[in-house]
Design an enzyme around this catalytic site. Structure first.
Site, short mmCIF file in Angstrom:
data_model
loop_
_atom_site.label_atom_id
_atom_site.label_comp_id
_atom_site.label_asym_id
_atom_site.label_seq_id
_atom_site.Cartn_x
_atom_site.Cartn_y
_atom_site.Cartn_z
N ASP A 49 -7.89 -2.95 46.08
CA ASP A 49 -8.03 -4.37 46.40
C ASP A 49 -7.86 -5.25 45.17
OD1 ASP A 49 -8.62 -3.68 49.03
OD2 ASP A 49 -10.79 -3.74 48.70
N TYR A 104 -14.73 7.20 44.90
CA TYR A 104 -14.90 5.83 44.44
C TYR A 104 -16.30 5.67 43.87
CZ TYR A 104 -10.64 4.15 46.76
OH TYR A 104 -9.34 3.94 47.13
#
Length: 256
Positions: A49, A104
């Site tokens: 993102d 992540y």
């Protein structure tokens, strides 16, 4: 043979990984640098993102393998994007589909109720319906989260580790939002069961924390081993990502 490059970046200045015209992106910077060497980017592992970071993004390039080296590529890249390792891969290698699992990490900063937050994170492990933890994108929401754990990295500063074979859009940021809410007494850890049932009130979805606290930390492949290069050591600071992320609440977390 194609060449796979391991790339690390601080995404603060970029509008995400994927190329967009007229705005800076990680892919755009990579394509420009590679084209100057007669190389072409033909695949990547994750579309991070806007504002998110990576210490283990993987891209695949075609062209002369002798030119697909970290040093000449890095000489043409901004300092906040570094190629830190390379390896040769077969022609069919797909860095996204061939990934066995991804990890992540989200830097949460201090928490008022870390024990409750840690228990809440563990409740998300296993095979569940993660519809409440995504922005709708039409993909199957049933995912097996292999690990979801809270780790104290310095006194009262926490990072969330999430490992799974695949992820949904905004999934990690909303998992982090749920754990952060529990950690600040805004939600109970037992809310996990209702959220994972697939039958939840849309207004009860966890908040999506800002992308600036998110790092694509590791990708595991079968029989793909990267050679560390001089760039790994000289530019390691890029993937340390800064004490600025570790000890404070991500911007916007109070209001998003």
């Amino acid at each position: 043979m194609r060449v796979a490059l391991r790339v690390a970046y601080d995404g603060s200045r970029y509008h995400g990984f994927q190329y967009q015209p007229d705005v800076p992106t990680i892919e755009g910077a990579l394509r420009k640098a590679l084209s100057e060497l007669g190389l072409e980017l033909v695949g990547y592992a994750s579309r991070t993102d806007a504002g998110a970071h990576a210490r283990y993004q993987v891209v695949v390039v075609e062209g002369d393998p002798e030119l697909a080296q970290p040093d000449p590529i890095n000489a043409r890249l901004p300092k906040d994007i570094r190629v830190i390792a390379k390896t040769e891969v077969h022609e069919e290698f797909d860095p996204r589909r061939d990934a066995l699992r991804k990890e992540y990490r989200y830097f949460l900063g201090p928490l008022n109720r870390p024990e409750a937050a840690a228990r809440a994170a563990r409740k998300l492990e296993g095979k569940h319906d993660f519809s409440a933890f995504r922005r709708e994108d039409g993909r199957n929401p049933i995912i097996t989260v292999e690990r979801c754990e809270l780790v104290e990295i310095t006194p009262n500063a926490y990072v969330l580790r999430v490992v799974a074979p695949r992820f949904l859009w905004e999934m990690v940021r909303r998992i982090a939002g749920f754990v952060w809410e529990v950690g600040h007494g805004l939600r109970e850890e037992g809310d996990a069961e209702a959220l994972l049932s697939g039958k939840f009130e849309p207004s009860k979805k966890p908040r999506c924390l800002p992308a600036e606290g998110l790092i694509l930390w590791h990708i595991e492949y079968d029989e793909v081993r990267f050679e560390r290069t001089k760039a790994w050591f000289e530019d390691h600071k890029v993937i340390q990502l800064g004490g600025r992320l570790l000890l404070r609440l991500p911007e916007g977390a109070e209001s998003c």
